[in-house]
Write a protein that holds these residues in place. Structure first.
Motif, mmCIF file in Angstrom:
data_model
loop_
_atom_site.group_PDB
_atom_site.id
_atom_site.type_symbol
_atom_site.label_atom_id
_atom_site.label_comp_id
_atom_site.label_asym_id
_atom_site.label_seq_id
_atom_site.Cartn_x
_atom_site.Cartn_y
_atom_site.Cartn_z
ATOM 1 N N GLY A 1 0.816 -1.208 0.000
ATOM 2 C CA GLY A 1 0.000 0.000 0.000
ATOM 3 C C GLY A 1 0.852 1.260 0.000
ATOM 4 N N VAL A 2 1.843 1.287 0.876
ATOM 5 C CA VAL A 2 2.761 2.429 0.926
ATOM 6 C C VAL A 2 3.509 2.559 -0.404
ATOM 7 C CG1 VAL A 2 4.894 3.305 1.985
ATOM 8 C CG2 VAL A 2 3.037 2.437 3.438
ATOM 9 N N ALA A 3 3.991 1.422 -0.918
ATOM 10 C CA ALA A 3 4.788 1.448 -2.152
ATOM 11 C C ALA A 3 3.958 1.920 -3.351
ATOM 12 C CB ALA A 3 5.371 0.066 -2.432
ATOM 13 N N ALA A 4 2.675 1.536 -3.382
ATOM 14 C CA ALA A 4 1.824 1.927 -4.511
ATOM 15 C C ALA A 4 1.622 3.440 -4.535
ATOM 16 C CB ALA A 4 0.478 1.204 -4.424
ATOM 17 N N VAL A 5 1.348 4.020 -3.360
ATOM 18 C CA VAL A 5 1.172 5.477 -3.296
ATOM 19 C C VAL A 5 2.480 6.185 -3.666
ATOM 20 C CG1 VAL A 5 0.695 7.421 -1.756
ATOM 21 C CG2 VAL A 5 -0.681 5.332 -1.598
ATOM 22 N N ASP A 6 3.590 5.687 -3.116
ATOM 23 C CA ASP A 6 4.895 6.285 -3.438
ATOM 24 C C ASP A 6 5.185 6.192 -4.937
ATOM 25 O OD1 ASP A 6 5.155 6.845 -0.791
ATOM 26 O OD2 ASP A 6 6.778 5.438 -0.384
ATOM 27 N N ALA A 7 4.820 5.063 -5.547
ATOM 28 C CA ALA A 7 5.068 4.879 -6.982
ATOM 29 C C ALA A 7 4.315 5.935 -7.794
ATOM 30 C CB ALA A 7 4.658 3.476 -7.418
#
Lengths: 341, 341, 341, 341
Positions: C291-297
């Protein structure tokens, strides 16, 4: 004293706790010999013995199943069965017998007791339908497993807007269904005690889904039957044991719900997992208390009795008051299940 | 009717099941208004209300804690406490009160009932020491958590040849210690009911380790004390609540065992985890039954009573027979714990 | 940024952890608006939105299912589906989309990405057959539930001297069957990857029961098929989804084993419980990291990518390398399952 | 081949799965003799052997601890230790050694390998700080137990409006704290990797409690230390092992929080339960894979290597690249823990 010990009927969690307690109390406190029989009454008839020592019961307290093995065999129903039992008991110089089992085993125990053998019985059954005791070994763990399954199915039902039908064990009594139904927050609970009306159920589900929810859990005991004269016919006739086909009633109920409501409806038949695995503390404790009490009862000269839980106490009840009688779910519990749906 | 509802004392699993049942039964069956008070009697004294609707109780059946919050506050011990309670009940036009709590809350309930307020109480305490009922909400789950911890510590004890001392909750009664001790197969169980003799314990452990085992589990209720005149002195005096320091007795017991036996001895103080998390089915069911019974009792005009489990039945007992009385562990259970060590 | 968020396909544990992480990271760190769509792509096509706030994600980390709901709907397969999606995204001024789902959802995501929408996908499937990532959300918990069931069935198998056939999920890949088979100590594991020979299996079981054991566990993935030219014919042809009938292959396998060995053989079809309930820590953590990685991406301008676990790292892989490709169980794992049988 | 086998260091779940796999693969596939040593390197030095047969590994797959026993003993640190090891290996005609252990055991293994003994090592440690492998046996189960504890403490924190400080294992690395912190939704996670500033933490807690919540969970690895120059001094100096006192840092942290915020703050030191009990499937699988791989590695002539998990593969890495090196928690994981607080 040489005490014979057997476990009969379906296996369940807590049996090993009872076996351990019999060995620890009998051997450790009184110096008795504990002679196990393999595979229930079958092992008695066939002379299949396994003398039990402290080593055999090491590490078994938290394990499911029975280290003695079990089988569904009733000596009084088999040709020459009672004679074979008698012969083994004599050959092994067994002075008394502790029988751990459900209705069938208890019935056999009372028959064998009539032939003069000293017997103390210990009730076990995940169905909790043995009369004379508040609880039998195995029931609490079965309710726990069933509730855990409903909890899991709950999240799927909610995520997919489905009606989930869950079939639980209980051929002649709906104890697991009612308790797991209350604990799991089921919307409908169908039991052998109360024949159901499929029209009333589907009306309720439609009302619920219109009003505020988009999913429902319907718990069905495998021995549930539709009420006479209601719109769902049910051709199969059931006996007390064996003829009920696992999954039959829940598949039918699901089809009827789907046909009348149009809701996406799925079935889960929980099956064998209900009798397995690590026993809950309460089943370990009950097994331990019953095991100690059974040895003490023999020591005090009792025979033809069953250990029983009554409130907070362990007591002895005559086998004849118990064998062959069922214990239906009390009305109050069924009312709570309905009140909270 | 406008029914007030509160949870007091330490939190435990099963409280939300009871709250849900009160709302479903009171609001759904009878059309009553259910007015929650936050944080126990404190919320009543301060007028901190939270009217409860069906939405508030959605999804709470399998959750631990209490959605109303709780606090250790006793209106009869606080200056003007009872007056503040009275004022809030009038301001909110509360016609009856359902109080869920342990000894302290029940005592407060009986004091408030004396001022003329209609009250039905529901017993909860992981310590299981409320008199008049076989079981209180939260106890079974606490025993489960404690047993699971002992199971885990067992494998470490065995792998490392250690004596593991496990401190469990129980200031004035050893219910958790005895039940988890039996279920977890502890070698020694120390309770407030039976002051212990450290010499006898260490002799037993030395004998056991010489004879056949290289590890032991010693379960200690936090309220356990050494017997007068035995070799372990215990300077601290305990009251009923609050003065017992978590970990104190188990650390001392471990030191004494290590000093006298030379065995590698370690302590685990289980602490707060014993009151948390998902309730076992039996606590959800007990909470549900008590919640329904409490509303029905008010409906039938009862007051000054507590719901109670007696065998398989839910009954009502007068608060005055219950409040201030403790319920010690019965001798038979302690004997089973000792017999199976 | 206005970010749309959806969960598609079958529900599984860990989805709410991912939703929570997207909201906390997107809203809390960057001040984005997170617009949830109900019931997967269906909700996008129908404009069924649910703007997400911190309140919506309170207490969901340890819950199963998906608070957004889900459905098996593929916009590219439905008439006007992609147009409806496009229309909703414009109407809601969605600047980017985070799609959590399995093979079907990812395929739809790559189709929608082709229309110019910024998309980052997060893989979830209890079957673990999404290519490009070591693990997908939900798999570990499903293996845990399946293993627990095998553990439970184990004790019954042993107590009754039975062959227990356990059917687990896995239509096109045998990940759950192989991992739960290894973890549960199954004697035989049948997967879609390796068509089986029923004669070889029954010979092995007969040998085992003669040599040293009296029970066996046979784990069957629901997509397992007999090898061509072996003695068990299997008329049904399977597609990738939907046509496999739950229970079909395990019932047939059990019949064949019983017929050829004479052993008491029983079937359990675990079913829906495999996707439900409290997520294991590893699924909560994977969901949180993804979830964190998707937003950061999205923040860094990526699109058309999927978050993936590779060893200890979370990386991004192009959707086109992933969608439509399966990930079979590696040979080493299958070999371990066979070596330890 | 005669293969020696030992487990060293602290016990953990999954060791028995590895032992079972070594025996099944070594004895069953290749016909090797597997000679167990009791209590780790101590048993090797003392010649305390336990030849392992199929019977010894029956039923151990799902059990915690190690059936071989273990001890914290390092032959290279003890007088004449390496000579005693050498003597035993010759006397028992051991041709190769499989060592299952953490940092200390691996270090000893590399020392013994230097004397010419063929050695393959298997990494286990609940702390997950062995370099060269994504995961070590025991870690996943420890995270599960710690997360379950946080889940339970969560409900109490919320019900009582408290700050709960939970101390978890991890002297030199914060793996358990970070993973259980993410999985349990902790507000603050303190690790050895990142010295903490108590002022920043208490400011954050005050802000949080003012803004929207009335409770918080603070997870503390036992090796956490305050940053130099911050307002909380920490007199004790820590070495790598042994000198850290369980509970010390969490008690201090709790005192500081209570003093600066006035919040009701409580401590739980989880302790030994983190290493015990039934292993999760992933630890049973990892143990099984490593056990098979270790025997295969010896068969193929490898020595001085450790089995390791890299992504989805099991590989071999040279012991010298691994022993003595720690594996800190990656920054991305710590960032996720902070992002979701």
């Amino acid at each position: 004293m040489r005490i014979g010990l057997l476990t009969g009927g379906g296996d369940c969690p807590g049996l090993n706790a009872a076996i351990r307690a019999v060995v620890k109390r009998g051997l450790g406190e009184y110096g008795h010999s504990i002679i196990g029989f393999r595979n229930g009454w079958k092992g008695v008839a066939e002379g299949d013995v396994m003398p039990l020592t402290r080593n055999d019961i090491r590490g078994v307290l938290d394990t499911g199943g029975t280290l003695l093995g079990t089988a569904r065999f009733h000596p009084h129903s088999a040709d020459g069965g009672l004679d074979a039992v008698r012969a083994t008991l004599e050959a092994e110089r067994i002075e008394a017998l502790i029988c751990i089992g459900g209705d069938g085993t208890l019935h056999a125990a009372s028959k064998v007791a009539e032939t003069g053998t000293k017997i103390v019985a210990i009730p076990k059954t995940i169905d909790n339908d043995v009369a004379g005791t508040d609880r039998s070994i195995g029931f609490d763990t079965a309710v726990h497993i069933a509730t855990e399954a409903i909890d899991r199915i709950h999240t799927t039902a909610e995520s997919h807007n489905r009606v989930m039908v869950v079939e639980l064990m209980g051929r002649s009594a709906g104890w697991i269904a009612v308790q797991a139904g209350i604990a799991g927050g089921a919307e409908v609970v169908l039991t052998p005690e109360e024949p159901f009306d499929i029209d009333r159920i589907t009306r309720y589900l439609k009302h619920r889904h219109r009003a505020h929810a988009s999913f429902s859990i319907v718990v069905v005991a495998e021995g549930a039957v539709p009420a006479e004269g209601t719109s769902m016919e049910w051709e199969t006739k059931y006996g007390t044991f064996g003829e009920i086909v696992s999954g039959a009633v829940s598949e039918r109920v699901a089809e009827e719900i789907a046909a009348r409501t149009g809701f996406d409806t799925r079935v889960t038949v929980l099956g064998h997992v209900q009798r397995g695995g690590t026993p809950l503390p309460s089943d370990r404790i009950l097994g331990s208390r019953f095991g100690v009490a059974a040895v003490d009862a023999l020591q005090q000269g009792h025979t033809g009795v069953m250990t029983a839980l009554r409130g907070e106490e362990v007591v002895l009840v005559p086998l004849e008051e118990v064998a062959g009688r069922a214990k239906p779910v009390p009305a109050e519990l069924i009312q709570v299940a309905n009140a909270l749906a």
